[in-house]
Design a protein around this motif. Sequence first.
Motif, PDB file in Angstrom:
ATOM      1  N   GLN A   1      -1.351  -7.364   7.735  1.00  0.00           N
ATOM      2  CA  GLN A   1      -2.165  -7.495   6.526  1.00  0.00           C
ATOM      3  C   GLN A   1      -2.248  -8.959   6.108  1.00  0.00           C
ATOM      4  OE1 GLN A   1      -0.582  -4.945   3.453  1.00  0.00           O
ATOM      5  NE2 GLN A   1      -0.928  -3.066   4.627  1.00  0.00           N
ATOM      6  N   TRP A   2      -1.107  -9.628   6.084  1.00  0.00           N
ATOM      7  CA  TRP A   2      -1.093 -11.043   5.697  1.00  0.00           C
ATOM      8  C   TRP A   2      -1.811 -11.906   6.721  1.00  0.00           C
ATOM      9  CZ3 TRP A   2       3.684 -13.408   2.871  1.00  0.00           C
ATOM     10  CH2 TRP A   2       3.884 -12.748   1.647  1.00  0.00           C
ATOM     11  N   LEU A   3      -1.659 -11.582   8.002  1.00  0.00           N
ATOM     12  CA  LEU A   3      -2.333 -12.351   9.044  1.00  0.00           C
ATOM     13  C   LEU A   3      -3.849 -12.260   8.872  1.00  0.00           C
ATOM     14  CD1 LEU A   3      -2.247 -13.986  11.698  1.00  0.00           C
ATOM     15  CD2 LEU A   3      -2.260 -11.796  12.915  1.00  0.00           C
ATOM     16  N   ASN A   4      -4.357 -11.082   8.593  1.00  0.00           N
ATOM     17  CA  ASN A   4      -5.802 -10.919   8.394  1.00  0.00           C
ATOM     18  C   ASN A   4      -6.298 -11.694   7.189  1.00  0.00           C
ATOM     19  OD1 ASN A   4      -7.018  -9.120  10.468  1.00  0.00           O
ATOM     20  ND2 ASN A   4      -5.434  -7.722   9.807  1.00  0.00           N
TER      21      ASN A   4
ATOM     22  N   LEU B   1       3.019  -5.684  -5.137  1.00  0.00           N
ATOM     23  CA  LEU B   1       4.229  -4.995  -4.704  1.00  0.00           C
ATOM     24  C   LEU B   1       4.102  -3.477  -4.758  1.00  0.00           C
ATOM     25  CD1 LEU B   1       6.962  -7.227  -6.388  1.00  0.00           C
ATOM     26  CD2 LEU B   1       5.909  -7.447  -4.132  1.00  0.00           C
ATOM     27  N   ASN B   2       3.032  -2.999  -5.366  1.00  0.00           N
ATOM     28  CA  ASN B   2       2.811  -1.549  -5.426  1.00  0.00           C
ATOM     29  C   ASN B   2       2.183  -1.008  -4.144  1.00  0.00           C
ATOM     30  OD1 ASN B   2       3.738  -1.223  -8.160  1.00  0.00           O
ATOM     31  ND2 ASN B   2       1.817  -2.177  -8.825  1.00  0.00           N
ATOM     32  N   LEU B   3       1.769  -1.901  -3.255  1.00  0.00           N
ATOM     33  CA  LEU B   3       1.091  -1.481  -2.030  1.00  0.00           C
ATOM     34  C   LEU B   3       1.861  -1.885  -0.780  1.00  0.00           C
ATOM     35  CD1 LEU B   3      -2.579  -2.413  -3.027  1.00  0.00           C
ATOM     36  CD2 LEU B   3      -1.507  -0.151  -3.104  1.00  0.00           C
ATOM     37  N   LEU B   4       3.188  -1.921  -0.878  1.00  0.00           N
ATOM     38  CA  LEU B   4       3.997  -2.336   0.260  1.00  0.00           C
ATOM     39  C   LEU B   4       4.025  -1.239   1.323  1.00  0.00           C
ATOM     40  CD1 LEU B   4       7.105  -3.964  -1.450  1.00  0.00           C
ATOM     41  CD2 LEU B   4       5.288  -5.137  -0.207  1.00  0.00           C
ATOM     42  N   PRO B   5       3.707  -1.570   2.581  1.00  0.00           N
ATOM     43  CA  PRO B   5       3.830  -0.582   3.663  1.00  0.00           C
ATOM     44  C   PRO B   5       5.300  -0.305   3.961  1.00  0.00           C
ATOM     45  CG  PRO B   5       3.239  -2.721   4.557  1.00  0.00           C
ATOM     46  CD  PRO B   5       3.192  -2.860   3.057  1.00  0.00           C
ATOM     47  N   GLU B   6       5.544   0.757   4.736  1.00  0.00           N
ATOM     48  CA  GLU B   6       6.912   1.155   5.022  1.00  0.00           C
ATOM     49  C   GLU B   6       7.621   0.205   5.973  1.00  0.00           C
ATOM     50  OE1 GLU B   6       6.947   5.137   6.436  1.00  0.00           O
ATOM     51  OE2 GLU B   6       6.265   6.007   4.536  1.00  0.00           O
ATOM     52  N   ASN B   7       6.857  -0.458   6.851  1.00  0.00           N
ATOM     53  CA  ASN B   7       7.507  -1.327   7.833  1.00  0.00           C
ATOM     54  C   ASN B   7       6.916  -2.736   7.788  1.00  0.00           C
ATOM     55  OD1 ASN B   7       5.127  -0.047   9.112  1.00  0.00           O
ATOM     56  ND2 ASN B   7       5.686  -1.362  10.835  1.00  0.00           N
TER      57      ASN B   7
END
Length: 217
Positions: free
Chosen positions: A36-39, A23-29
Amino acid sequence: MDNAKQLLKSLQSLSGPFPLFDLNLLPENPGKLFLQWLNVAIEKGVKEPHAMTLSTVDADGYPDARVLILKNVVDDTFYFASSFESRKGQQLNRNPKAALTFYWPALGRQIRLRGTVEDMGDEAGAADFRERSVEARVVALTGNQSRELGSEEELENSLAEQRERISRNPDIAILNWRLYAMNVKEAEFWQGDMNRKHTRILYDWSEGQWKHQRLWP
């Protein structure tokens, strides 16, 4: 009923282990997080990670859902295609609000998207149609999706006729084939946990910007 209950109770769910959701690396959108999850899903060998459930509402207010393939993601807009004359096409024409759901059991991950759907027009629909496989175009050219089928012979005759049409004109396209874009207004990323301590992050488009918050499991 008891047999079905016991059968279902015997099945495992959320058996893990699952990847870390930092949760510390959440992108803005949400679009960036989705990619990221798809990859990760592709790297982990998840079958058909681009398959998703599209949910719409019919004229009587009943929800309708079906699985189809994600075509593209640009920023926070998700693209898919269908015949305008199909049930989903007609439902989107009456009510362009819809939802998309992805679920990857091997990763214990679910993504829920809600937003409004836009028809991208004739040229975009024709371009998408020409990119489809030959057999996919053959079926679409029959123009009878979701209608009652009288017999297998009727189906095979129609498919043969459409194959002949494509052989004569490989660039043929049909006006009722549409490329749709769903502009996401809300997105939830759900990371399952073996002990049901699920991690949930909700993105919400508000006042011209994305805001996110963590939800209870």
